[in-house]
Design a protein around this motif. Structure first.
Motif, mmCIF file in Angstrom:
data_model
loop_
_atom_site.group_PDB
_atom_site.id
_atom_site.type_symbol
_atom_site.label_atom_id
_atom_site.label_comp_id
_atom_site.label_asym_id
_atom_site.label_seq_id
_atom_site.Cartn_x
_atom_site.Cartn_y
_atom_site.Cartn_z
ATOM 1 N N GLU A 155 0.821 -1.212 0.000
ATOM 2 C CA GLU A 155 0.000 0.000 0.000
ATOM 3 C C GLU A 155 0.858 1.266 0.000
ATOM 4 O O GLU A 155 0.676 2.165 -0.838
ATOM 5 N N ALA A 156 1.810 1.366 0.929
ATOM 6 C CA ALA A 156 2.608 2.587 1.047
ATOM 7 C C ALA A 156 3.465 2.812 -0.197
ATOM 8 O O ALA A 156 3.610 3.949 -0.667
ATOM 9 N N PHE A 157 4.033 1.738 -0.726
ATOM 10 C CA PHE A 157 4.866 1.857 -1.932
ATOM 11 C C PHE A 157 4.055 2.363 -3.113
ATOM 12 O O PHE A 157 4.451 3.310 -3.808
ATOM 13 N N LEU A 158 2.892 1.758 -3.349
ATOM 14 C CA LEU A 158 2.075 2.165 -4.487
ATOM 15 C C LEU A 158 1.589 3.601 -4.335
ATOM 16 O O LEU A 158 1.552 4.366 -5.309
ATOM 17 N N GLU A 159 1.210 3.974 -3.111
ATOM 18 C CA GLU A 159 0.769 5.353 -2.892
ATOM 19 C C GLU A 159 1.915 6.341 -3.102
ATOM 20 O O GLU A 159 1.716 7.436 -3.636
ATOM 21 N N ALA B 73 4.001 11.632 -12.344
ATOM 22 C CA ALA B 73 3.095 12.606 -12.948
ATOM 23 C C ALA B 73 1.937 11.960 -13.687
ATOM 24 O O ALA B 73 0.911 12.590 -13.921
ATOM 25 N N GLY B 74 2.086 10.698 -14.087
ATOM 26 C CA GLY B 74 1.040 10.024 -14.839
ATOM 27 C C GLY B 74 0.077 9.263 -13.935
ATOM 28 O O GLY B 74 -0.013 9.505 -12.733
ATOM 29 N N GLU B 75 -0.612 8.321 -14.530
ATOM 30 C CA GLU B 75 -1.628 7.539 -13.816
ATOM 31 C C GLU B 75 -1.029 6.254 -13.279
ATOM 32 O O GLU B 75 -0.231 5.597 -13.942
ATOM 33 N N PRO C 70 -6.142 -2.648 2.381
ATOM 34 C CA PRO C 70 -5.477 -1.356 2.190
ATOM 35 C C PRO C 70 -6.434 -0.294 1.672
ATOM 36 O O PRO C 70 -7.467 -0.597 1.071
ATOM 37 N N THR C 71 -6.075 0.953 1.908
ATOM 38 C CA THR C 71 -6.833 2.090 1.402
ATOM 39 C C THR C 71 -5.973 2.815 0.378
ATOM 40 O O THR C 71 -4.869 3.267 0.688
ATOM 41 N N HIS C 72 -6.471 2.902 -0.845
ATOM 42 C CA HIS C 72 -5.739 3.595 -1.895
ATOM 43 C C HIS C 72 -6.477 4.866 -2.270
ATOM 44 O O HIS C 72 -7.637 4.818 -2.702
ATOM 45 N N ASN C 73 -5.797 5.990 -2.097
ATOM 46 C CA ASN C 73 -6.378 7.288 -2.415
ATOM 47 C C ASN C 73 -5.879 7.833 -3.746
ATOM 48 O O ASN C 73 -6.616 8.518 -4.451
ATOM 49 N N ARG D 264 -5.670 4.074 -8.685
ATOM 50 C CA ARG D 264 -6.976 3.600 -9.159
ATOM 51 C C ARG D 264 -6.982 2.074 -9.157
ATOM 52 O O ARG D 264 -6.179 1.440 -9.832
ATOM 53 N N VAL D 265 -7.876 1.487 -8.367
ATOM 54 C CA VAL D 265 -7.957 0.031 -8.241
ATOM 55 C C VAL D 265 -9.011 -0.492 -9.209
ATOM 56 O O VAL D 265 -10.144 0.000 -9.244
#
Length: 222
Positions: free
Chosen positions: A60-64, A71-73, A94-97, A100-101
């Motif tokens: 979670e932390a790495f992806l966030e 700069a991209g998606e 996990p919570t991803h803000n 995009r999941v």
């Protein structure tokens, strides 16, 4: 700027994640040979897509952090919800803000992610050895111009059947190692596994799971 179009991580391993220009590390007597090779990618990326069995709190932390600094998606494609046995073990969802999941068990979603076939897309695969939808995504993209990478532990290798996974791994490396820009190998066992099955050492990046913790300067003194 072009610099903002590359992912930059801070920590023990700090470099541009997106790369096909990996340099061979130098061995010293007694060391494992695995270093932190400088990584660079001359082609700007518009998106990074992670293909995984399910959303893991360990990533979670790495992806966030990637999504915050890129700069991209950033997209996370998952096969399923977290398995009940993981929840029973105390894993939290996990919570991803910023990420995009996407549910890739939906064929339309799977096809949409696999449609990003150009060099402006980086696809990072986790769970090759036992998750069919992740494998199917790679199978669709292997002949594309997209950048491909692996983010993985060594697979579980039970005494009686582990040789089958190692055999499949050697087949995968022999056939497709040149297709991958790099491997983010989790831990020393992961590094050793990917080297043993035949991935070039210079493509193996020692990596791990990283938690979101405050900087030491902001931790309250006891």
């Amino acid at each position: 700027s072009s610099r903002r179009r590359h992912t930059r991580l801070q920590g023990d391993w700090s470099s541009d994640v997106c790369s096909s220009d990996l340099r061979s590390p130098r061995r010293k007597p007694g060391d494992s040979g695995f270093k932190n090779p400088p990584l660079s990618m001359p082609i700007a990326l518009d998106r990074i897509i992670f293909w995984q069995p399910f959303a893991s709190p360990h990533q979670e932390a790495f992806l966030e952090a990637v999504a915050e600094q890129f700069a991209g998606e950033v997209i996370l494609g998952v096969e399923s919800d977290m398995p009940p046995e993981r929840i029973a073990q105390g894993w939290r969802k996990p919570t991803h803000n910023r990420v995009r999941v996407v549910d890739i068990s939906n064929p339309e979603n799977h096809a949409a992610l696999a449609s990003h076939r150009g060099p402006d897309s980086l696809h990072v695969f986790t769970g090759f050895f036992s998750h069919p939808l992740v494998w199917a995504g790679f199978h669709k993209l292997k002949s594309s111009q997209a950048r491909l990478a692996i983010y993985s532990e060594a697979p579980e290798q039970p005494l009686l059947t582990g040789w089958l996974k190692r055999l499949r791994g050697r087949w995968l490396a022999a056939r497709y190692a040149k297709r991958f820009a790099f491997v983010l190998a989790i831990g020393g066992i992961g590094c050793e596994f990917f080297e043993r099955i035949g991935f070039p050492q210079e493509k193996i990046v020692p990596f791990g799971y990283y938690l979101a913790v405050p900087p030491l300067s902001t931790v309250e003194k006891v």
